[in-house]
Motif scaffolding. Structure first.
Motif, PDB file in Angstrom:
ATOM      1  N   THR A 197       0.808  -1.217   0.000  1.00 36.25           N
ATOM      2  CA  THR A 197       0.000   0.000   0.000  1.00 36.25           C
ATOM      3  C   THR A 197       0.838   1.262   0.000  1.00 36.25           C
ATOM      4  N   THR A 198       2.077   1.165   0.471  1.00 36.90           N
ATOM      5  CA  THR A 198       2.993   2.310   0.428  1.00 36.90           C
ATOM      6  C   THR A 198       4.292   1.873  -0.233  1.00 36.90           C
ATOM      7  N   VAL A 199       4.713   2.599  -1.258  1.00 38.81           N
ATOM      8  CA  VAL A 199       5.992   2.351  -1.923  1.00 38.81           C
ATOM      9  C   VAL A 199       6.676   3.700  -2.095  1.00 38.81           C
ATOM     10  N   LEU A 200       7.861   3.847  -1.507  1.00 38.15           N
ATOM     11  CA  LEU A 200       8.616   5.092  -1.571  1.00 38.15           C
ATOM     12  C   LEU A 200       9.990   4.826  -2.175  1.00 38.15           C
ATOM     13  N   SER A 201      10.409   5.696  -3.073  1.00 37.95           N
ATOM     14  CA  SER A 201      11.668   5.536  -3.794  1.00 37.95           C
ATOM     15  C   SER A 201      12.435   6.853  -3.768  1.00 37.95           C
ATOM     16  N   PRO A 202      13.583   6.929  -4.458  1.00 36.79           N
ATOM     17  CA  PRO A 202      14.284   8.215  -4.529  1.00 36.79           C
ATOM     18  C   PRO A 202      13.448   9.332  -5.145  1.00 36.79           C
ATOM     19  N   ASP A 203      12.409   8.988  -5.898  1.00 39.01           N
ATOM     20  CA  ASP A 203      11.530  10.012  -6.447  1.00 39.01           C
ATOM     21  C   ASP A 203      10.693  10.697  -5.370  1.00 39.01           C
ATOM     22  N   TYR A 204      10.618  10.085  -4.191  1.00 38.67           N
ATOM     23  CA  TYR A 204       9.807  10.647  -3.113  1.00 38.67           C
ATOM     24  C   TYR A 204      10.564  11.721  -2.349  1.00 38.67           C
ATOM     25  N   ASN A 205      11.709  11.362  -1.775  1.00 35.43           N
ATOM     26  CA  ASN A 205      12.526  12.359  -1.082  1.00 35.43           C
ATOM     27  C   ASN A 205      13.937  11.829  -0.880  1.00 35.43           C
ATOM     28  N   ALA A 206      14.809  12.700  -0.372  1.00 32.89           N
ATOM     29  CA  ALA A 206      16.219  12.355  -0.221  1.00 32.89           C
ATOM     30  C   ALA A 206      16.437  11.234   0.792  1.00 32.89           C
ATOM     31  N   SER A 207      15.508  11.062   1.730  1.00 29.32           N
ATOM     32  CA  SER A 207      15.651  10.008   2.735  1.00 29.32           C
ATOM     33  C   SER A 207      15.575   8.617   2.112  1.00 29.32           C
ATOM     34  N   HIS A 208      15.031   8.542   0.894  1.00 33.54           N
ATOM     35  CA  HIS A 208      14.909   7.253   0.214  1.00 33.54           C
ATOM     36  C   HIS A 208      15.841   7.166  -0.992  1.00 33.54           C
ATOM     37  N   ALA A 209      16.935   7.900  -0.946  1.00 39.73           N
ATOM     38  CA  ALA A 209      17.882   7.915  -2.065  1.00 39.73           C
ATOM     39  C   ALA A 209      18.594   6.589  -2.254  1.00 39.73           C
ATOM     40  N   ASP A 210      18.618   5.765  -1.208  1.00 34.16           N
ATOM     41  CA  ASP A 210      19.372   4.515  -1.319  1.00 34.16           C
ATOM     42  C   ASP A 210      18.521   3.266  -1.133  1.00 34.16           C
ATOM     43  N   HIS A 211      17.190   3.415  -1.144  1.00 33.82           N
ATOM     44  CA  HIS A 211      16.373   2.215  -0.962  1.00 33.82           C
ATOM     45  C   HIS A 211      14.941   2.429  -1.429  1.00 33.82           C
ATOM     46  N   LEU A 212      14.249   1.325  -1.615  1.00 34.84           N
ATOM     47  CA  LEU A 212      12.813   1.304  -1.886  1.00 34.84           C
ATOM     48  C   LEU A 212      12.120   0.849  -0.613  1.00 34.84           C
ATOM     49  N   HIS A 213      11.195   1.655  -0.144  1.00 31.62           N
ATOM     50  CA  HIS A 213      10.436   1.309   1.064  1.00 31.62           C
ATOM     51  C   HIS A 213       9.093   0.725   0.651  1.00 31.62           C
ATOM     52  N   PHE A 214       8.808  -0.488   1.137  1.00 35.37           N
ATOM     53  CA  PHE A 214       7.525  -1.142   0.909  1.00 35.37           C
ATOM     54  C   PHE A 214       6.846  -1.348   2.258  1.00 35.37           C
ATOM     55  N   ASP A 215       5.543  -1.047   2.355  1.00 37.58           N
ATOM     56  CA  ASP A 215       4.845  -1.397   3.592  1.00 37.58           C
ATOM     57  C   ASP A 215       3.374  -1.683   3.335  1.00 37.58           C
ATOM     58  N   HIS A 216       2.716  -2.181   4.378  1.00 40.19           N
ATOM     59  CA  HIS A 216       1.314  -2.566   4.314  1.00 40.19           C
ATOM     60  C   HIS A 216       0.463  -1.690   5.232  1.00 40.19           C
ATOM     61  N   ALA A 217       0.717  -0.399   5.240  1.00 41.28           N
ATOM     62  CA  ALA A 217      -0.132   0.511   6.015  1.00 41.28           C
ATOM     63  C   ALA A 217      -1.561   0.424   5.485  1.00 41.28           C
ATOM     64  N   LYS A 218      -2.517   0.499   6.383  1.00 43.93           N
ATOM     65  CA  LYS A 218      -3.914   0.417   5.973  1.00 43.93           C
ATOM     66  C   LYS A 218      -4.343   1.750   5.367  1.00 43.93           C
ATOM     67  N   ARG A 219      -4.701   1.714   4.079  1.00 48.89           N
ATOM     68  CA  ARG A 219      -5.076   2.916   3.350  1.00 48.89           C
ATOM     69  C   ARG A 219      -6.427   2.762   2.641  1.00 48.89           C
ATOM     70  N   GLY A 220      -7.293   1.909   3.147  1.00 50.37           N
ATOM     71  CA  GLY A 220      -8.565   1.689   2.475  1.00 50.37           C
ATOM     72  C   GLY A 220      -8.355   0.974   1.158  1.00 50.37           C
ATOM     73  N   PHE A 221      -8.955   1.489   0.091  1.00 53.39           N
ATOM     74  CA  PHE A 221      -8.812   0.862  -1.212  1.00 53.39           C
ATOM     75  C   PHE A 221      -7.654   1.448  -2.017  1.00 53.39           C
ATOM     76  N   GLY A 222      -7.029   2.493  -1.491  1.00 50.45           N
ATOM     77  CA  GLY A 222      -5.979   3.144  -2.249  1.00 50.45           C
ATOM     78  C   GLY A 222      -4.584   2.779  -1.773  1.00 50.45           C
ATOM     79  N   GLY A 223      -3.615   3.430  -2.379  1.00 52.81           N
ATOM     80  CA  GLY A 223      -2.227   3.222  -2.006  1.00 52.81           C
ATOM     81  C   GLY A 223      -1.439   4.473  -2.345  1.00 52.81           C
TER      82      GLY A 223
END
Length: 226
Positions: A197-223
């Protein structure tokens, strides 16, 4: 002839809708469907069903004892082991994640990562480097606010991929690097959006410049995918 083609198309679409309809049981060896992500998230409330799914899917794993640390912890942790439905090795070893994340990673490496590696490199991925899953911290490492999904092992940070025959692709070095490597990383990022439901990459911000963050946060039907 046109009517026959229309009926065939309708039948194929109907079959797909039946397969993807939320009440249809999730199977780790099935293609990714419209409802796969929501089914994976729903496993978070049913650990026995999730563990049974790993067993049925041939995923080698070890069930871990519950962990409690301050306001953080998990009761559905597993350690993934190479073999069976998971031919890749997670480095460093001993990766402990919540069971639904393990199920999602199993599908991701088979349906997304390996096909992308073959398209761009003509080789398989044999290892996935990560920065871990469980960490008792709040979002963006703040001192106050909501806890991160890492605090319940429902997230993982992917740093890079090891290729058969040698060589690697890393998020830090290759996100804006050689075209095939950059395209591969975007493919595995975008594919992750179909399972997490959540995917963050270097396109998101500088904190994710070296990794892809995947998680299962509850976001209803969206992501959220960026």
């Amino acid at each position: 002839m046109v009517l026959g083609a229309a009926l065939l198309l309708t039948g194929c679409q109907g079959s797909r809708l039946v397969r993807e309809f939320p009440p249809t049981p999730l199977a780790l060896d099935a293609p990714i469907g419209l409802a796969t992500r929501s089914k994976l998230v729903a496993l978070g409330g049913d650990t026995p069903r999730c563990l049974a799914l790993l067993d049925a899917g041939g995923v080698r794993h070890k069930v871990l004892p519950p962990v409690r640390q301050d306001q953080c912890g998990y009761e559905d942790g597993v350690r993934l082991e190479r073999g069976g439905a998971l031919p890749v090795a997670f480095n460093p070893g001993g990766l402990a994640v919540a069971c639904p994340v393990a199920a999602a990673l199993t599908i991701w490496q088979r349906e997304i990562v390996q096909p992308a590696a073959q398209r761009h490199f003509g080789r398989a991925v044999t290892g996935i480097d990560h920065y871990g899953s469980f960490s008792c911290r709040r979002i963006n490492a703040r001192s106050t606010g909501d806890f991160s999904e890492h605090a319940s092992a429902r997230a993982i940070d992917i740093a890079g991929f090891r290729l058969a025959g040698g060589g690697s692709v890393t998020v830090r070095r290759d996100w804006n690097g050689e075209p095939a490597r950059a395209a591969f990383l975007r493919d595995v990022r975008d594919g992750g959006c179909r399972l997490f439901t959540t995917v963050l990459s270097p396109d998101y911000n500088a904190s994710h410049a070296d990794h892809l963050h995947f998680d299962h946060a509850k976001r209803g039907f969206g992501g959220f995918c960026r």
